[in-house]
Design a protein around this motif. Structure first.
Motif, PDB file in Angstrom:
ATOM      1  N   ALA A  20       0.830  -1.208   0.000  1.00  0.00           N
ATOM      2  CA  ALA A  20       0.000   0.000   0.000  1.00  0.00           C
ATOM      3  C   ALA A  20       0.863   1.257   0.000  1.00  0.00           C
ATOM      4  O   ALA A  20       0.548   2.235  -0.689  1.00  0.00           O
ATOM      5  N   VAL A  21       1.950   1.246   0.762  1.00  0.00           N
ATOM      6  CA  VAL A  21       2.856   2.397   0.758  1.00  0.00           C
ATOM      7  C   VAL A  21       3.464   2.577  -0.631  1.00  0.00           C
ATOM      8  O   VAL A  21       3.555   3.701  -1.150  1.00  0.00           O
ATOM      9  N   THR A 276       9.662  -5.598   5.688  1.00  0.00           N
ATOM     10  CA  THR A 276       8.300  -5.626   6.221  1.00  0.00           C
ATOM     11  C   THR A 276       7.595  -4.304   5.929  1.00  0.00           C
ATOM     12  O   THR A 276       8.202  -3.345   5.446  1.00  0.00           O
ATOM     13  N   GLY A 277       6.305  -4.242   6.313  1.00  0.00           N
ATOM     14  CA  GLY A 277       5.539  -3.020   6.154  1.00  0.00           C
ATOM     15  C   GLY A 277       6.137  -1.820   6.863  1.00  0.00           C
ATOM     16  O   GLY A 277       6.225  -0.731   6.270  1.00  0.00           O
ATOM     17  N   PRO A 278       6.547  -1.937   8.144  1.00  0.00           N
ATOM     18  CA  PRO A 278       7.160  -0.786   8.821  1.00  0.00           C
ATOM     19  C   PRO A 278       8.383  -0.236   8.098  1.00  0.00           C
ATOM     20  O   PRO A 278       8.676   0.955   8.200  1.00  0.00           O
ATOM     21  N   MET A 279       9.127  -1.097   7.375  1.00  0.00           N
ATOM     22  CA  MET A 279      10.253  -0.612   6.582  1.00  0.00           C
ATOM     23  C   MET A 279       9.775   0.433   5.575  1.00  0.00           C
ATOM     24  O   MET A 279      10.376   1.511   5.427  1.00  0.00           O
ATOM     25  N   HIS A 280       8.683   0.137   4.873  1.00  0.00           N
ATOM     26  CA  HIS A 280       8.169   1.073   3.869  1.00  0.00           C
ATOM     27  C   HIS A 280       7.535   2.298   4.527  1.00  0.00           C
ATOM     28  O   HIS A 280       7.614   3.404   3.978  1.00  0.00           O
ATOM     29  N   ILE A 281       6.929   2.107   5.681  1.00  0.00           N
ATOM     30  CA  ILE A 281       6.385   3.259   6.410  1.00  0.00           C
ATOM     31  C   ILE A 281       7.508   4.212   6.780  1.00  0.00           C
ATOM     32  O   ILE A 281       7.401   5.434   6.612  1.00  0.00           O
ATOM     33  N   GLY A 282       8.614   3.672   7.296  1.00  0.00           N
ATOM     34  CA  GLY A 282       9.760   4.523   7.625  1.00  0.00           C
ATOM     35  C   GLY A 282      10.284   5.259   6.414  1.00  0.00           C
ATOM     36  O   GLY A 282      10.601   6.455   6.470  1.00  0.00           O
ATOM     37  N   SER A 283      10.373   4.572   5.296  1.00  0.00           N
ATOM     38  CA  SER A 283      10.835   5.198   4.059  1.00  0.00           C
ATOM     39  C   SER A 283       9.919   6.351   3.658  1.00  0.00           C
ATOM     40  O   SER A 283      10.386   7.404   3.219  1.00  0.00           O
ATOM     41  N   ALA A 284       8.609   6.175   3.826  1.00  0.00           N
ATOM     42  CA  ALA A 284       7.647   7.211   3.453  1.00  0.00           C
ATOM     43  C   ALA A 284       7.757   8.443   4.330  1.00  0.00           C
ATOM     44  O   ALA A 284       7.347   9.535   3.926  1.00  0.00           O
ATOM     45  N   PHE A 285       8.314   8.303   5.528  1.00  0.00           N
ATOM     46  CA  PHE A 285       8.527   9.444   6.411  1.00  0.00           C
ATOM     47  C   PHE A 285       9.949   9.994   6.309  1.00  0.00           C
ATOM     48  O   PHE A 285      10.331  10.874   7.079  1.00  0.00           O
ATOM     49  N   ALA A 306      13.832   7.200   0.121  1.00  0.00           N
ATOM     50  CA  ALA A 306      14.582   7.773   1.230  1.00  0.00           C
ATOM     51  C   ALA A 306      15.985   7.169   1.260  1.00  0.00           C
ATOM     52  O   ALA A 306      16.270   6.170   0.625  1.00  0.00           O
ATOM     53  N   GLU A 307      16.853   7.803   2.039  1.00  0.00           N
ATOM     54  CA  GLU A 307      18.181   7.235   2.236  1.00  0.00           C
ATOM     55  C   GLU A 307      18.038   5.868   2.903  1.00  0.00           C
ATOM     56  O   GLU A 307      17.316   5.715   3.883  1.00  0.00           O
ATOM     57  N   HIS A 308      18.733   4.900   2.359  1.00  0.00           N
ATOM     58  CA  HIS A 308      18.640   3.580   2.950  1.00  0.00           C
ATOM     59  C   HIS A 308      19.837   2.744   2.543  1.00  0.00           C
ATOM     60  O   HIS A 308      20.557   3.079   1.609  1.00  0.00           O
ATOM     61  N   ALA A 309      20.036   1.670   3.291  1.00  0.00           N
ATOM     62  CA  ALA A 309      21.084   0.697   2.968  1.00  0.00           C
ATOM     63  C   ALA A 309      20.458  -0.676   2.950  1.00  0.00           C
ATOM     64  O   ALA A 309      19.696  -1.040   3.848  1.00  0.00           O
TER      65      ALA A 309
END
Length: 575
Positions: A20-21, A276-285, A306-309
């Protein structure tokens, strides 16, 4: 709709939080295509929470599939509710047959979506899904669905929103645990509702969180607090991680709504997580993400924007997409604490993340300056057949478990890769058209093939396949050049510098069509009768080799000879 713009649009969103994200940019794109339309978003309860207060959603319609909408009676009731709204169009981001069936029962005159899951008959405007041989990130998968409607450009980064009241409520909750508004916070998400195969080891999450907390003490003057996130049923994992920490921590596993989870994730300076879903939620913020990937395909579901590794341990069996590992979980146990800690330590030194709903710029990729001569095969493409060339030819390869690489394949391809070549598979797979296996089966085979080769530094740059029956008269089945032409267009290849390696006359015939030098793999002895047959079929190659190692060595020598010839020609011209 005299002007062509629908007044009311029903959008069927994905079922999973992460999906969904990743669909959110497409929602914004749909509003761009039809700015005057009302968008009604039909989703399950958890996803409905995700999109509360979202600026492009005019109204949420909750699909209570485990409650009043369960069973055929419940779906009929839902369709009746939707029918009364008199929607003009249904846009189906969810791929299931059920989504099209409900839209059909609701009497929505235009039903638009990918032609998947046998539902084409229920769609008034079916859209062909992407070629499974070409991997597409899910953000682009949803975005591309709207291109036939007129959407253009590139998707923005996913964005979510929480209200000031929700942020204040979470701040008060953290304060009760001794975590102040200015305290640095590390997020840890060790669970996964999809299955145990996606979970990195809990004790390693503990070690990373402990070391990051001490690291942040150096830069902030106080150790970071650790927020342990998770769904219901993951409380024990949260407690085991908290028990190993010496500093402040708070277990939120199974203790938050989706809205509370969003506010908690937004509060983090960095989030260390499984896929997981929270990973994408964090990216969206805009929260920096360190994501550990194992059985899932990082190329399609990595955090976007977003910045990520991304941390992963390449093994021959990944991505397998299994919920539980049937062997030793090597894709996860191979990821070390040092790898994850080092990645997170670099991210938390960077400036704070952008606010929610702001467009986070993509990381800039800076090409390293050349420190020496160009690789010998720089700009060279080696086209490869699949069955009988890379893996054993079993007739029709129906499952990933049956795939076995031929001897010498990884060694030969890794040499070509190290020399700078691009490796592109072009393979006829008429088993799809004949009904022997599905596109999903083929996707699994190709995922395993890519994983096996990548584990030995021989990763493919792309896989193109023809799924058609030989009688279909398509333009892509070898020796026709359709797959090569597509690769040239999409990968910007130079056919003046290419080779083709295969095990069949049609492979060599294709090489002649595109002007490539060719290698025919024949494991046994080659007598005059075989050569005469090849001449008759106009399929005489530049080289007949027994293994991929021999083929690679010849390509390297031939390229070196070409380079020397060009150098000599240049010298003569200069003289």
């Amino acid at each position: 709709m005299p002007d062509g713009t629908p007044k009311k649009v029903l959008v069927r969103g994905p079922n999973w939080l992460g999906d969904a994200v990743m669909c959110e940019p497409a929602l914004q794109g749909l509003k761009r295509v039809w700015p005057g339309s009302q968008l009604f978003l039909l989703v399950k309860p958890a996803v409905a929470q995700l999109f509360q207060a979202h600026p492009v959603v005019d109204r949420l319609v909750v699909y209570e599939d485990r409650g009043r909408h369960a069973g055929l009676t419940g779906k009929w009731a839902l369709a009746g509710d939707l029918r009364r709204e008199r929607f003009d169009v249904a846009v189906l981001f969810q791929n299931a047959f059920e989504a099209a069936f409900i839209a059909f029962l609701a009497g929505i005159p235009r039903r638009y979506g990918y032609a998947t899951d046998g539902r084409s008959m229920l769609l008034t405007e079916p859209v062909a899904p992407p070629d499974p041989g070409t991997l597409v990130h899910q953000v682009h998968y949803y975005w591309n669905l709207l291109k036939p409607l007129g959407l253009s450009g590139e998707p923005s980064n996913p964005g979510l929103r929480v209200t000031p009241e929700e942020e204040q409520s979470m701040a008060a909750r953290l304060m009760q645990a001794g975590i102040g508004a200015q305290d640095p916070v590390i997020g840890v998400n060790p669970g996964s509702t999809y299955g145990g195969a996606k979970r990195w080891l809990p004790d390693r999450f503990t070690q990373v969180a402990e070391r990051l907390s001490r690291k942040m003490e150096e830069s902030h003057g106080k150790p970071a607090a650790v927020l342990i996130l998770g769904a219901k049923g993951e409380e024990a994992v949260g407690r085991s991680i908290a028990a190993g920490l010496t500093g402040r921590s708070m277990i939120l596993s199974g203790a938050t709504t989706i809205r509370e989870l969003m506010a908690a994730v937004k509060r983090c300076a960095v989030l260390v997580t499984n896929d997981t879903g929270p990973m994408h939620i964090g990216s969206a913020f805009g929260v920096p993400i360190v994501a550990v990937f194992g059985p899932t395909d990082w190329r399609t579901t990595s955090p976007y924007g977003a910045e990520h590794a991304l941390i992963r341990h390449p093994v021959e069996c990944a991505p397998c997409l299994l919920r539980e590992c049937p062997i030793d979980h090597r894709c996860m146990t191979g990821v070390s604490v040092d790898q994850v800690y080092d990645a997170a330590a670099k991210l938390i030194r960077r400036p704070a993340a952008a606010p929610a709903m702001a467009e986070v710029p993509q990381p800039v990729r800076v090409a390293a300056e050349s420190s020496g001569p160009r690789p010998l095969l720089d700009g060279v493409t080696v086209f490869l057949d699949r069955d009988g060339t890379l893996n054993e030819d079993t007739g029709y390869l129906r499952s990933a478990a049956e795939l076995k690489l031929l001897p010498g394949v990884t060694t030969g391809l890794s040499r070509l890769k190290a020399a700078g070549a691009r490796l592109v598979v072009v393979t006829n797979q008429s088993g799809v058209g004949r009904g022997f296996f599905t596109l999903k089966d083929l996707e699994g085979v190709h995922a395993r093939l890519q994983g096996l080769l990548e584990a030995d530094d021989a990763a493919l740059d792309a896989i193109y396949f023809c799924p058609h029956h030989p009688d279909d008269g398509c333009r892509c089945r070898k020796p026709a050049r359709g797959m090569v032409d597509r690769a040239v267009a999409e990968l910007q290849l130079d056919l003046r510098r290419c080779y083709l390696v295969g095990d069949h006359a049609r492979d060599i015939q294709l090489a002649h069509v595109i002007g490539a030098k060719s290698v025919l793999l024949v494991p046994g002895a080659v007598d005059e009768a075989i050569k005469a047959q090849l001449k008759t079929e106009q399929a005489m190659p530049d080289l007949i080799a027994r293994t991929m190692i021999e083929a690679a060595e010849w390509i390297l020598k031939d390229a070196e000879l070409r380079a020397d010839t060009m150098t000599q020609a240049g010298d003569r011209s200069a003289g």
